[in-house]
Write an enzyme that holds these catalytic residues in place. Structure first.
Site, mmCIF file in Angstrom:
data_model
loop_
_atom_site.group_PDB
_atom_site.id
_atom_site.type_symbol
_atom_site.label_atom_id
_atom_site.label_comp_id
_atom_site.label_asym_id
_atom_site.label_seq_id
_atom_site.Cartn_x
_atom_site.Cartn_y
_atom_site.Cartn_z
ATOM 1 C CG MET A 11 2.322 -0.534 -3.926
ATOM 2 S SD MET A 11 1.444 -1.661 -4.764
ATOM 3 C CE MET A 11 0.729 -2.987 -3.742
ATOM 4 C CD GLU A 85 -2.791 -3.838 -10.143
ATOM 5 O OE1 GLU A 85 -1.639 -3.245 -10.252
ATOM 6 O OE2 GLU A 85 -3.364 -3.747 -9.112
#
Length: 192
Positions: A11, A85
């Site tokens: 992240m 993603e």
């Protein structure tokens, strides 16, 4: 010769920004890009890919039952596919992207996480690690300065979460990139 690329990072490593910059570079050279994302990711809108640095583009939202190979075969006007993603795609969808590369000689660039908050591979990421031609890491750092590899899920009090479902969509308020050592120390400090 086209390839299937997997570009992963923890992240905050600017995966989405890299995906959107890559899209811009292809389009600047006159190529048509099919930007896709999982339909389950509605954080910035059902059909929008948006980075934390403010870049955003419209995208095709892919549901878990979408056959990407079939859909691409019906609309072959694209020169490249960029998937954001990608960890949320199914194993079958990754195999469909692999087949597009092989059958149509179209490059597919997949950007996403490798592992979840407990360091377990996501389904889509696992399959990409198995079948991608090129695998590269987009690096980011832990607060201690070491390379971050863990997507630590945090609760409202900033404590590291060690239980729960694999998928919980969120950003900086829900996840912190950490090195493995700091992640383990945080869990030990909490007494878990």
């Amino acid at each position: 010769m086209a390839k299937l690329y997997f570009k992963y990072g923890a992240m905050g490593s600017s995966k989405t920004a890299n995906a959107l910059i890559t899209k811009f570079n292809y389009e600047e050279r006159g190529m048509r890009v099919w930007l896709i994302k999982p339909a389950m990711d509605v954080r910035d809108g059902a059909a929008v890919v948006k980075s934390r640095v403010g870049l955003s583009e419209n995208a095709y939202a892919v549901s878990s039952d979408t056959d990407l190979y079939k859909l691409f075969g019906e609309h072959r006007e694209y020169h490249v596919i960029i998937a954001d993603e990608c960890q949320f795609f199914t194993e079958a969808q990754i195999d469909q992207l692999r087949r597009i590369v092989d059958k149509y000689d179209v490059p597919v660039l997949c950007f996403g996480l490798r592992t979840d908050f407990l360091t377990h591979c996501f389904e889509g990421s696992r399959r990409l690690l198995e079948v991608a031609d090129s695998i590269s890491e987009i690096k980011t750092i832990c607060s201690c300065g070491k390379k971050a590899i863990v997507n630590a899920r945090i609760d409202g009090e900033g404590r590291v979460v060690t239980e729960g479902g694999q998928i919980l969509l969120g950003g900086n308020d829900t996840y912190v990139a950490m090195c493995h050592s700091c992640w383990v120390k945080a869990i030990e400090k909490q007494g878990k």
